[in-house]
Design an enzyme around this catalytic site. Structure first.
Site, PDB file in Angstrom:
ATOM      1  N   THR A 199      -4.657   8.136   8.287  1.00 43.49           N
ATOM      2  CA  THR A 199      -4.747   7.011   7.356  1.00 43.49           C
ATOM      3  C   THR A 199      -6.214   6.633   7.211  1.00 43.49           C
ATOM      4  OG1 THR A 199      -3.967   4.753   6.880  1.00 43.49           O
ATOM      5  CG2 THR A 199      -4.408   5.276   9.182  1.00 43.49           C
ATOM      6  N   GLY A 200      -6.530   5.923   6.131  1.00 43.85           N
ATOM      7  CA  GLY A 200      -7.916   5.526   5.917  1.00 43.85           C
ATOM      8  C   GLY A 200      -8.480   6.185   4.667  1.00 43.85           C
ATOM      9  N   HIS A 201      -9.783   6.292   4.631  1.00 46.31           N
ATOM     10  CA  HIS A 201     -10.438   6.826   3.429  1.00 46.31           C
ATOM     11  C   HIS A 201     -10.142   8.322   3.283  1.00 46.31           C
ATOM     12  CE1 HIS A 201     -12.598   3.017   4.019  1.00 46.31           C
ATOM     13  NE2 HIS A 201     -12.791   3.066   2.718  1.00 46.31           N
ATOM     14  N   GLY A 202      -9.267   8.598   2.340  1.00 46.88           N
ATOM     15  CA  GLY A 202      -8.751   9.960   2.196  1.00 46.88           C
ATOM     16  C   GLY A 202      -9.822  10.989   1.899  1.00 46.88           C
ATOM     17  N   THR A 245      -1.509   3.735   4.629  1.00 55.05           N
ATOM     18  CA  THR A 245      -0.540   4.795   4.404  1.00 55.05           C
ATOM     19  C   THR A 245       0.436   4.768   5.554  1.00 55.05           C
ATOM     20  OG1 THR A 245      -2.178   6.175   3.335  1.00 55.05           O
ATOM     21  CG2 THR A 245      -0.367   7.345   4.387  1.00 55.05           C
ATOM     22  N   GLY A 274      -5.881  11.120  -2.706  1.00 51.80           N
ATOM     23  CA  GLY A 274      -6.500  11.092  -1.385  1.00 51.80           C
ATOM     24  C   GLY A 274      -5.934  12.220  -0.543  1.00 51.80           C
ATOM     25  N   ASP A 275      -5.978  12.015   0.749  1.00 49.69           N
ATOM     26  CA  ASP A 275      -5.505  13.037   1.690  1.00 49.69           C
ATOM     27  C   ASP A 275      -3.981  13.060   1.833  1.00 49.69           C
ATOM     28  OD1 ASP A 275      -5.781  10.388   2.794  1.00 49.69           O
ATOM     29  OD2 ASP A 275      -5.390  11.232   4.770  1.00 49.69           O
ATOM     30  N   ARG A 305      -6.834   9.866  -9.296  1.00 50.68           N
ATOM     31  CA  ARG A 305      -7.433  10.099  -7.974  1.00 50.68           C
ATOM     32  C   ARG A 305      -6.352  10.424  -6.923  1.00 50.68           C
ATOM     33  NH1 ARG A 305      -6.673   7.821  -2.621  1.00 50.68           N
ATOM     34  NH2 ARG A 305      -8.588   8.145  -1.449  1.00 50.68           N
ATOM     35  N   THR A 354       2.023   7.039   0.379  1.00 51.33           N
ATOM     36  CA  THR A 354       1.062   5.969   0.090  1.00 51.33           C
ATOM     37  C   THR A 354       0.956   5.692  -1.405  1.00 51.33           C
ATOM     38  OG1 THR A 354      -1.221   5.261   0.545  1.00 51.33           O
ATOM     39  CG2 THR A 354      -0.943   7.501  -0.190  1.00 51.33           C
ATOM     40  N   SER A 405       0.823  -1.207   0.000  1.00 52.08           N
ATOM     41  CA  SER A 405       0.000   0.000   0.000  1.00 52.08           C
ATOM     42  C   SER A 405       0.859   1.260   0.000  1.00 52.08           C
ATOM     43  CB  SER A 405      -0.904   0.003   1.236  1.00 52.08           C
ATOM     44  OG  SER A 405      -0.126  -0.152   2.404  1.00 52.08           O
TER      45      SER A 405
HETATM   46  N1  ASP Z   1      -5.398   7.749   3.070  1.00 51.40           N
HETATM   47  C1  ASP Z   1      -4.997   6.989   1.910  1.00 51.40           C
HETATM   48  C2  ASP Z   1      -5.723   7.494   0.717  1.00 51.40           C
HETATM   49  O1  ASP Z   1      -6.871   7.856   0.823  1.00 51.40           O
HETATM   50  C3  ASP Z   1      -5.214   5.525   2.030  1.00 51.40           C
HETATM   51  C4  ASP Z   1      -5.037   4.898   3.391  1.00 51.40           C
HETATM   52  O2  ASP Z   1      -4.382   5.422   4.250  1.00 51.40           O
HETATM   53  O3  ASP Z   1      -5.598   3.834   3.639  1.00 51.40           O
HETATM   54  O4  ASP Z   1      -5.168   7.469  -0.356  1.00 51.40           O
END
Ligand code: ASP
Length: 332
Positions: free
Chosen positions: A240-243, A189, A219-220, A217, A207, A87
């Site tokens: 981390t997670g859904h950016g 990330t 993300g954050d 695309r 990431t 990742s």
């Molecule tokens: N935050 C990252 C993104 O949205 C992905 C992740 O950390 O899981 O690209």
């Protein structure tokens, strides 16, 4: 998840083995206003299990009174260069068209910032982000321009799509369903924040983003204020997670501003997560589909973390050793 277990087994290695303890207890969360306490420095925090090994590299620099900026760059380069970490960096999962596109940003104690996004064929986007910060009049380069700059700076171009990632992508193509499910780990990330012996803060975040995302695309993670923020007077945070959800609330800037208002790192992370929860409900989206985790560190070396769902952990290294902590979470 397997990924991480294997990582722990194979790479957890002598050097971290001693320190590899899993704590579920509450992290330190005193108020930044309590000036009677000794500053806990140096200290480094990073997201997920791979943070343990990344922390080792960062600690080498921090324990020798090195700069937090150098520590966070060296730290996140470990998972970036590891093809088993799917990742981040080399071996990262591709977008839906089969391109591995990398996002990274870095921030130092003087609010110098650098970022790259949608960068292809370069194993260490964090170092390109640092070069953007130090060698250009800009703060962010994307796509082809970022690659052109990296090559001009002497970074080697190489194929980042490993056999495993390609196989997985081809499997995915059979259904082509983009459904990044929380804690089914097709994303993650490494975000790292550190306070050095001089009391200066820096952070880095890198990431390959959400697996099988649309081409282009972001993300954050490469966005200062969203996936990472550092204010040397107050503290630092990374996510981390859904950016998309982190960007919606300018997540890490928010966490740092909440610490400025006097909240502990723990409470600041909780408040930021609660904003995401509220907006998700207002937008009639299902919270179960979302994972976001924050980690935060203040000027005194106090730290905290919070996330939406269980399963997120982070690594902390200070003078008491390197350990993995399970973050507290909302959806019990
Ligand atoms: N935050 C990252 C993104 O949205 C992905 C992740 O950390 O899981 O690209």
């Amino acid at each position: 998840m397997n990924n991480r277990r294997n990582f722990i087994k194979t790479a957890a290695v002598a050097s971290v083995a001693v320190a590899l303890q899993s704590f579920t207890g509450k992290p330190k969360e005193e108020s930044i206003n309590d000036l009677t306490k000794k500053i806990n420095k140096p200290i480094v925090l990073s997201t997920w299990n791979f943070g343990l090994q990344a922390n080792e590299a960062a600690w080498e620099i921090l324990k020798n009174k090195g700069r937090a900026l150098d520590a966070v760059e060296a730290g996140v380069k470990i998972p970036e260069g590891d093809p088993k970490e799917r990742s981040v960096g080399y071996g990262g999962r591709p977008d839906r068209d089969g391109h591995v596109t990398l996002d990274a940003c870095i921030m130092d104690e003087q609010a110098n910032i650098g970022a790259v996004a949608c960068l292809e064929n370069i194993k260490h986007p964090i170092s390109v982000a640092r070069a953007v910060m130090e060698k250009t009049p800009h703060v962010m380069l994307v796509g082809e321009g970022a690659l052109q700059f990296a090559v001009a700076q002497g970074f080697k171009e190489e194929n980042l799509l490993t056999e495993e990632s390609e196989k997985e992508w081809k499997e995915w193509l059979k259904t082509s369903q983009y459904k990044p499910i929380a804690n089914i780990e097709n994303h993650d990330t490494i975000g790292m924040i550190a306070l050095d012996a001089d009391g200066n803060l820096s952070g880095a975040c890198t990431t390959s983003g959400m697996a099988f995302k649309m081409r282009g695309r972001l993300g954050d993670s490469p966005i200062i204020g969203a996936g990472l923020f550092v204010d040397n007077e107050i503290g630092a945070a990374t996510a981390t997670g859904h950016g998309e959800e982190v960007i919606r609330i300018s997540g890490c800037h928010l966490v740092v501003e909440l610490m400025r208002q006097g909240k502990s790192p723990q409470k600041a992370c909780e408040e930021a997560v609660s904003r995401i929860i509220k907006l998700t409900k207002n937008r009639n989206k299902d919270l179960k589909d979302i994972q976001v985790g924050f980690i935060a560190l203040n000027k005194k070396g106090e730290y905290g973390s919070y996330c939406i769902q269980g399963g997120f952990n982070y690594a902390v290294y200070d003078d008491t050793g390197n350990r993995l902590i399970d973050a507290n979470y909302f959806l019990k």
